[in-house]
Scaffold this active site. Structure first.
Site, short mmCIF file in Angstrom:
data_model
loop_
_atom_site.label_atom_id
_atom_site.label_comp_id
_atom_site.label_asym_id
_atom_site.label_seq_id
_atom_site.Cartn_x
_atom_site.Cartn_y
_atom_site.Cartn_z
N GLY A 5 0.83 -1.21 0.00
CA GLY A 5 0.00 0.00 0.00
C GLY A 5 0.86 1.25 0.00
O GLY A 5 0.62 2.18 0.77
N ALA A 6 1.86 1.26 -0.88
CA ALA A 6 2.91 2.29 -0.79
C ALA A 6 2.70 3.50 -1.70
O ALA A 6 3.49 4.42 -1.67
CB ALA A 6 4.27 1.66 -1.08
N ASP A 48 -3.88 -5.61 -7.14
CA ASP A 48 -4.75 -5.65 -5.97
C ASP A 48 -4.28 -6.75 -5.02
O ASP A 48 -4.26 -7.93 -5.39
CB ASP A 48 -6.19 -5.93 -6.44
CG ASP A 48 -7.19 -5.77 -5.31
OD1 ASP A 48 -6.79 -5.82 -4.13
OD2 ASP A 48 -8.38 -5.57 -5.63
N ASN A 89 1.61 -2.10 5.48
CA ASN A 89 0.88 -0.85 5.63
C ASN A 89 -0.54 -0.94 5.07
O ASN A 89 -1.40 -0.12 5.36
CB ASN A 89 1.67 0.26 4.93
CG ASN A 89 0.87 1.53 4.78
OD1 ASN A 89 0.53 2.16 5.77
ND2 ASN A 89 0.51 1.88 3.56
N SER A 145 -3.80 1.00 13.80
CA SER A 145 -4.48 2.28 13.81
C SER A 145 -5.02 2.53 15.20
O SER A 145 -5.26 1.58 15.96
CB SER A 145 -5.66 2.20 12.83
OG SER A 145 -6.61 3.19 13.12
N TYR A 201 -13.22 -2.58 10.75
CA TYR A 201 -11.86 -2.05 10.68
C TYR A 201 -11.15 -2.18 12.04
O TYR A 201 -9.99 -2.59 12.11
CB TYR A 201 -11.93 -0.59 10.23
CG TYR A 201 -10.61 0.05 9.88
CD1 TYR A 201 -9.86 -0.39 8.79
CD2 TYR A 201 -10.13 1.14 10.62
CE1 TYR A 201 -8.66 0.23 8.46
CE2 TYR A 201 -8.94 1.76 10.28
CZ TYR A 201 -8.20 1.30 9.21
OH TYR A 201 -7.03 1.90 8.89
N ALA A 205 -11.80 -4.34 14.35
CA ALA A 205 -11.54 -5.76 14.58
C ALA A 205 -10.29 -6.20 13.81
O ALA A 205 -9.42 -6.89 14.35
CB ALA A 205 -12.75 -6.59 14.16
N ALA A 206 -10.20 -5.79 12.55
CA ALA A 206 -9.04 -6.18 11.73
C ALA A 206 -7.75 -5.58 12.29
O ALA A 206 -6.72 -6.25 12.38
CB ALA A 206 -9.25 -5.73 10.29
N LYS A 207 -7.81 -4.30 12.70
CA LYS A 207 -6.60 -3.63 13.20
C LYS A 207 -6.20 -4.15 14.58
O LYS A 207 -5.02 -4.19 14.91
CB LYS A 207 -6.82 -2.11 13.23
CG LYS A 207 -6.88 -1.47 11.82
CD LYS A 207 -5.57 -1.63 11.07
CE LYS A 207 -5.49 -0.78 9.81
NZ LYS A 207 -4.20 -0.95 9.09
#
Lengths: 251, 250
Positions: free
Chosen positions: A13-14, A63, A90, A145, A158, A160-162
């Site tokens: 994700g750069a 992707d 990232n 995050s 989000y 939960a994932a983070k």
């Protein structure tokens, strides 16, 4: 000699935001950069900036929900640089325009958010960690995050994932410690992006009010933590979650 | 190597040994003006010879449990340096033994040195930090303040207190652009650590507590302090950074 001279850093994700400024920062510190992102134009302009710092860069546009893209990214990086020293996971995305309160949410949205924000990181790390283990050195830095800590409304998937990234980090840190590989998480607060220019001023003011430092930082101001964790100075730090958020949450 | 603290005015409490001494050397290399204060006059003399610093370095004897001495010396140092940008509180003592044998005086002594002392220094330094445009407080607590270790009730509680006091300062002082962070080291190979092993515990036993399988060096902590003191950490405030080879998983 620069602190990361001779090191090869992979960043997912750069092309934009924190990932982009991270790539530029690590290049300034002397690292070669491997970058993957959906945004091919963003990768092209990033490549110029990295080369201007005197560093090499290799990119894959695609992707990361597609496992083949991740595999291609890893093999292309191996062919170009030969080894992996630093991995910055990232990649991640909230539900954005599909976001809603949990009671109205759809499983298809959760699956997308968790897949891109947690599973893609696990898939990429699964390919890199064995080689770091074998070489007896490596740095894995997972970008989480303050959503994982604060629990903002309408970010259930989000968050939960983070939060998942934090658990992933701790467990993996224990597994890889005997082989000299460190694994840490950074929990960034909100970072100013172009999208903020279009935000309702009331919403923006409220975001600022939640930050004791009193302002929303630019990506450039927060990415040095990644250089610190990637460098020799952080040899003894592993399994930790480090907040860079102007004091919004005290970790 | 680029200098990351050029002309920053720094006070390091407990700067004559261990983590404090490693930090003093690193900060001087990075161009800072450093005043160190330490309770131990002999160590101050020894470290001063070792550092061989020039005019950008001064040393002072200070007992941080003596509030009058703190409120007199800190302004003197700040005035002499024409200001104060960075305060590093490294002084601390260990104390261990079964809880049942601990006396109220033991408890008070540990709290005085590890918690009340650094807070007195923060308070005395505050007017000068307010006047700085790059102000940072870095307190050194311990991983034992995040997750307890055996037979150290007072020590763990004092360090946990320092962690929360630092977070509170981060919240209250953000309005003055003063950042406050706390570093939580694991066992570090210093004289204090070696003296704390006692008869029953070996260095190998302690190493087993850490995922990386080793104890840290003073330099490991000095590097973290440098990061937190520098402009690289301009958006970092109120964090407890564990540098502990993988024990607390904070």
């Amino acid at each position: 000699m620069r602190p990361l001279s001779g090191k090869n850093a992979l960043i997912s994700g750069a092309a934009n935001g924190i990932g982009r400024d991270c790539a530029i920062h690590l290049a300034k510190l002397g690292a070669n950069i491997a970058a993957v992102d959906r945004d091919g134009d963003g990768l092209a302009s990033l490549s110029e900036l990295v080369k201007n710092e005197g560093q090499q860069i290799t990119t894959v546009a695609g992707d990361c929900l597609d496992k083949k893209v991740i595999e291609r990214f890893v093999s292309k990086t191996r062919d170009t640089f030969g080894s992996f020293d630093i991995l910055v996971n990232n990649l991640g995305q909230s539900a954005r325009e599909n976001k809603s309160e949990f009671v109205e949410s759809d499983e298809s949205t959760w699956r997308f958010v968790v897949d891109i924000s947690l599973f893609a990181t696990m898939r990429l790390t699964r390919l890199i960690a064995p080689e770091m283990k074998k070489q007896g050195a490596g740095r894995i830095i997972n970008i989480s995050s303050d959503a994982a800590l604060v629990g903002d409304k309408c970010f259930v998937d989000y968050s939960a994932a983070k939060s998942g990234l934090i658990g992933f980090t701790r467990s993996l840190a224990r597994e890889l410690a005997p082989d000299g590989v460190t694994v840490n998480t950074i929990c960034f607060g909100t970072v100013a992006t172009n999208a903020h220019k279009h935000l309702d001023p009331v919403v923006l003011a409220d975001m600022k009010r939640q930050v004791p430092a009193g302002y929303i930082a630019n990506a450039e101001q927060v990415v040095p933590i990644i250089g610190f964790l990637a460098g020799e100075g952080a040899d003894y730090i592993t399994g930790q979650s480090i907040a860079v958020n102007g004091g919004r949450w005290f970790l | 190597m680029s200098k990351r603290l050029e002309n920053r005015k720094v006070l390091i409490i407990g700067g004559a040994a261990g983590i404090g001494l490693a930090t003093t050397k690193l900060f001087l290399q990075h161009g800072a003006c450093v005043a160190i204060a330490d309770i131990d006059k002999n160590k101050l003399e020894k470290s001063t010879q070792e550092i061989k610093a020039g005019s950008q370095y001064t040393n002072h004897v200070l007992d941080i449990t003596d509030i009058d001495a703190v409120s007199k010396l800190v302004p003197e140092i700040a005035t002499k340096m024409s200001g104060l940008d960075i305060l590093v509180n490294c002084a601390g003592i260990d104390f261990f033994g079964p809880f049942i044998e601990m006396t109220p005086l033991d408890w008070a002594m540990v709290m005085n040195v590890n918690l009340n002392g650094p807070i007195s220094v923060c308070q005395a330094a505050l007017p000068y930090l307010k006047a700085s445009n790059a102000a940072a407080i870095i307190n050194i607590a311990s991983g034992a303040g995040l997750s307890p270790i055996p037979n150290r009730t007072a020590y763990c509680a004092s360090k946990a207190g320092l962690i929360m006091a630092t977070k509170s300062l981060a919240l209250d002082l953000a309005a003055f652009d003063i950042r406050a962070n706390v570093v939580c080291p694991g066992a570090i190979d210093t004289e204090l650590f070696r003296s704390s092993l006692g008869d029953l515990l070996t260095k190998e036993d302690v190493c087993k507590r850490y995922a990386l399988g080793r104890i840290g060096q003073p330099q490991d902590i000095a590097n973290a302090i440098l990061y937190l003191a520098s402009d690289e950490a301009s958006y970092v405030t109120g964090i407890a950074m564990a540098v502990d080879g993988g024990r607390t998983f904070h």
